[in-house]
Motif scaffolding. Structure first.
Motif, short mmCIF file in Angstrom:
data_model
loop_
_atom_site.label_atom_id
_atom_site.label_comp_id
_atom_site.label_asym_id
_atom_site.label_seq_id
_atom_site.Cartn_x
_atom_site.Cartn_y
_atom_site.Cartn_z
N HIS A 222 0.69 -1.38 0.17
CA HIS A 222 0.16 0.00 0.04
C HIS A 222 0.88 1.27 0.06
CE1 HIS A 222 -3.84 -2.08 0.39
NE2 HIS A 222 -3.32 -2.71 1.33
N LEU A 223 2.00 1.08 0.04
CA LEU A 223 3.05 2.32 0.22
C LEU A 223 3.84 2.47 -1.28
CD1 LEU A 223 4.41 1.71 3.61
CD2 LEU A 223 2.17 2.46 2.98
N VAL A 224 2.88 2.95 -2.08
CA VAL A 224 3.65 3.29 -3.56
C VAL A 224 3.23 4.83 -3.78
CG1 VAL A 224 3.86 0.94 -4.27
CG2 VAL A 224 1.57 2.22 -4.72
N TYR A 225 3.97 5.26 -4.50
CA TYR A 225 3.93 6.79 -4.82
C TYR A 225 4.09 7.06 -6.35
CZ TYR A 225 5.62 6.07 -0.05
OH TYR A 225 5.71 5.61 1.34
N ASP A 226 3.69 8.20 -6.60
CA ASP A 226 3.86 8.83 -8.01
C ASP A 226 3.05 7.91 -8.88
OD1 ASP A 226 5.46 10.80 -6.56
OD2 ASP A 226 7.13 9.57 -7.13
N ASP A 227 3.68 7.68 -9.99
CA ASP A 227 2.93 6.54 -10.96
C ASP A 227 3.04 5.20 -10.79
OD1 ASP A 227 5.66 6.91 -11.62
OD2 ASP A 227 5.38 7.11 -13.80
N ALA A 228 3.68 4.98 -9.67
CA ALA A 228 4.13 3.42 -9.34
C ALA A 228 2.77 2.65 -8.93
CB ALA A 228 4.91 3.25 -8.21
N GLU A 229 2.79 1.34 -9.33
CA GLU A 229 1.58 0.41 -9.09
C GLU A 229 2.14 -0.96 -8.52
OE1 GLU A 229 -2.11 -1.52 -11.36
OE2 GLU A 229 -0.43 -0.58 -12.45
N HIS A 230 1.41 -1.19 -7.40
CA HIS A 230 1.85 -2.58 -6.80
C HIS A 230 1.14 -3.53 -7.63
CE1 HIS A 230 3.08 -5.74 -4.63
NE2 HIS A 230 1.85 -6.23 -4.30
N ILE A 231 1.79 -4.55 -8.08
CA ILE A 231 0.92 -5.57 -8.92
C ILE A 231 1.45 -6.87 -8.50
CG2 ILE A 231 0.52 -6.60 -11.11
CD1 ILE A 231 1.66 -3.69 -12.24
N PRO A 232 0.67 -7.83 -7.81
CA PRO A 232 1.24 -8.84 -7.35
C PRO A 232 1.54 -9.81 -8.28
CG PRO A 232 -0.93 -8.12 -6.32
CD PRO A 232 -0.73 -7.55 -7.40
N LEU A 233 2.55 -10.62 -8.17
CA LEU A 233 3.27 -11.55 -9.21
C LEU A 233 2.10 -12.75 -9.43
CD1 LEU A 233 5.80 -11.91 -11.02
CD2 LEU A 233 6.21 -13.53 -9.38
N ALA A 234 1.35 -12.98 -8.61
CA ALA A 234 0.32 -14.04 -8.65
C ALA A 234 -0.76 -13.75 -9.60
CB ALA A 234 -0.35 -14.43 -7.35
N THR A 235 -0.94 -12.50 -10.07
CA THR A 235 -2.11 -12.26 -11.05
C THR A 235 -1.54 -12.61 -12.38
OG1 THR A 235 -1.17 -9.71 -11.25
CG2 THR A 235 -2.89 -10.40 -9.54
N PHE A 236 -0.37 -13.08 -12.57
CA PHE A 236 0.04 -13.15 -14.09
C PHE A 236 -0.07 -14.62 -14.39
CE2 PHE A 236 2.31 -9.21 -13.03
CZ PHE A 236 2.63 -8.66 -14.19
N PRO A 237 -0.17 -14.77 -15.60
CA PRO A 237 -0.80 -16.40 -16.18
C PRO A 237 0.47 -17.34 -15.60
CG PRO A 237 -0.85 -14.72 -18.16
CD PRO A 237 -0.10 -13.97 -16.87
N GLY A 238 -0.08 -18.47 -15.13
CA GLY A 238 0.80 -19.51 -14.37
C GLY A 238 1.15 -19.33 -13.09
#
Length: 401
Positions: A217-233
Motif C-alpha cells: 500500500h506504500l507506493v507513490y507517484d505513478d508506481a503501481e503494486h501488481i502481485p506476481l500471482a496475477t500473471f498467467p501460470g
C-alpha cells in the motif's frame, strides 16, 4: 559441569555462524545511548488508526483471542485477507484452505523457506535484501544466489533490475525466487513488464516464488503494486506474503499472512505450526477490522508518507547526499560519496555523535559489501516535526565532516 561442552566446537551451528546481532539492534541501541533521532529502524513513531486500536482493546475485554486462536488464524481475519486480495487485485482465495495467519511477515518467510526448500536448493533473491532473508535461507539449508539491483544516477535516479542477469542466475539447482516489491531498502517498485518477464521465467523453469509484499500500500507517484500471482501460470506457484505492520502502523502486533494455492499453504503451515504455532490472538480481530477500512484510509496514509518522503529527500539532498527517491516503501537510500565518505558502516556508527541522527548502512544487505559500501538508508515513517529536526541536525553535516 565443565565436561558438558566441547571448546573445540562452536555453540552456534555453522548455518548461522555468519549472522551476528542485526544491524537494527545495534543502531537502535546507539540511538538510545546517544539520544539521537532514529531514522534507522523502520517503525513509525505514532500509532495507527484509533478505531483499529480500540478493536484490539475490545477483543481483549470480550475475551476473544486471549487463549490460543486457531492454528491457521481466526476465521474473521482469514476472510478479511481473502476479501482484500479479491477487492484490490482480483485474486480469489479460499479463506479456509488458501490463507494462513503468521507472526508477522518474517515468520511467513521463514516458514515458507523451511517448508519448500531441501538442503542445497538455490534461492534467487534481489540484492540488497532484508537481512532475515539470508538467515532464513541458511536455516533451511538453501544456497542464496543474489541478483543485484543496480543504482542508476541522474535525473531519474533509482535502482533497476537487470532481467538478463536474473535469467542467467537460474540453474538446474534453482528451486525458488524470493521477490520483494515494493523493495526494501531501495524503494524500487517492479513494473508490469518486469513482472511479466519474471513470471515467464518462473513458468519456463518450473520455479516456486515467494513474494514479500508488505509495502503493497506504500507506493507513490505513478508506481503501481501488481502481485506476481496475477500473471498467467503464477497463482499455483506463488506464496504471497504481507502484514499489517507497515500498512496500519502497528508493527509491534506482528500479524502477517500468507495467501497461496491450497497445497502451498498446507506446506507452509506444516513448518509454521512448529515455529510459533499461534500468536497475536486479540490483534487478529483488530486487523480483520483494519483490512475493511474504506479506501480513503489507504489513500490518505499513502499521501501523508509521500509528503514526508519529499520533505526528507529534499533535506538530504541539501545536506549533500545523493538521493535515490523511492517509488515505494518508507525508506530512502542515499549515497555518501558526494560527502567525501567511503564507508557507510563507519559513517552510520559515527553519525549519531556528529549530528544526533541514526541511519542504516545498506552494505549489510549485500553479499557483495562493496556494491553497497557508500549507500545509507533513512526511514521517513516518522512525525513531520521529527523529520524536520533530523534535517536541521544534518544540514551542517559537511562542516562537521
Amino acid at each position: 559441569m565443565a565436561g558438558m561442552t566441547s571448546s573445540a566446537r562452536p555453540l552456534l551451528n555453522r548455518r548461522l555462524a555468519e549472522f551476528g546481532t542485526t544491524i537494527f539492534a545495534e543502531m537502535s541501541a546507539l540511538a538510545v545511548r546517544t539520544g539521537s533521532i532514529n531514522l534507522g529502524q523502520g517503525f513509525p513513531d505514532t500509532d495507527g488508526p484509533e478505531e483499529v486500536r480500540e478493536a484490539a482493546v475490545r477483543a481483549l475485554r470480550d475475551g476473544r483471542g486471549n487463549q490460543y486462536p486457531p492454528g491457521p488464524g481466526i476465521p474473521e481475519l482469514r476472510t478479511a485477507v481473502a476479501e482484500h486480495q479479491l477487492r484490490r487485485y482480483g485474486l480469489s482465495y479460499d479463506p479456509d484452505t488458501e490463507v494462513l495467519v503468521t507472526a508477522g511477515a518474517t515468520e511467513a518467510i521463514a516458514a515458507a523457506l523451511l517448508a519448500l526448500l531441501e538442503p542445497g536448493d538455490e534461492v534467487i533473491a534481489l540484492e540488497p535484501y532484508y537481512d532475515s532473508y539470508a538467515a532464513c535461507i541458511a536455516m533451511a539449508g538453501g544456497k542464496r544466489v543474489p541478483v543485484t539491483l543496480r543504482p542508476h544516477h541522474g535525473e531519474d535516479a533509482g535502482f533497476r533490475l537487470d532481467l538478463d542477469e536474473l535469467r542467467d542466475s537460474v540453474t538446474p539447482r534453482t528451486r525458488l525466487l524470493l521477490l520483494n516489491t515494493p523493495h526494501n531498502p531501495t524503494g524500487t517498485v517492479l513494473t508490469r513488464p518486469e513482472l511479466a518477464e519474471i513470471a515467464r521465467l518462473a513458468v519456463e523453469h518450473d520455479l516456486l516464488v515467494v513474494t514479500d509484499e508488505v509495502y503493497e500500500h506504500l507506493v507513490y507517484d505513478d508506481a503501481e503494486h501488481i502481485p506476481l500471482a496475477t500473471f498467467p501460470g503464477m497463482r499455483e506457484r506463488t506464496v504471497c506474503i504481507s502484514s499489517a505492520g507497515k500498512t496500519f502502523s502497528f508493527t509491534g502486533w506482528k500479524v502477517g499472512w500468507v495467501t497461496a494455492a491450497a497445497p502451498l499453504v498446507t506446506a507452509v503451515r506444516s513448518a509454521k505450526q512448529f515455529l510459533t504455532y499461534v500468536s497475536a490472538g486479540p490483534f487478529q480481530y483488530a486487523v480483520a477490522e483494519a483490512l475493511a477500512l474504506p479506501g480513503n484510509h489507504f489513500t490518505g496514509f499513502r499521501e501523508d508518507l509521500r509528503a514526508k518522503r519529499d520533505l526528507l529527500a529534499t533535506g538530504l539532498t541539501e545536506a549533500g547526499f545523493e538521493v535515490f527517491r523511492p517509488r515505494g516503501t518508507y525508506f530512502i537510500t542515499t549515497d555518501i560519496a558526494r560527502l567525501g565518505e567511503k564507508d557507510g558502516i563507519a559513517f552510520c556508527r559515527a553519525l549519531p555523535e556528529r549530528c544526533g541522527v541514526v541511519a542504516i548502512p545498506n552494505a549489510v544487505f549485500y553479499d557483495d559489501r562493496e556494491a553497497g559500501r557508500t549507500q545509507v538508508r533513512f526511514a521517513f515513517c516518522k512525525r513531520t516535526d521529527t523529520l524536520r529536526e533530523a534535517i536541521d541536525r544534518l544540514s551542517d553535516l559537511r562542516k562537521r565532516l
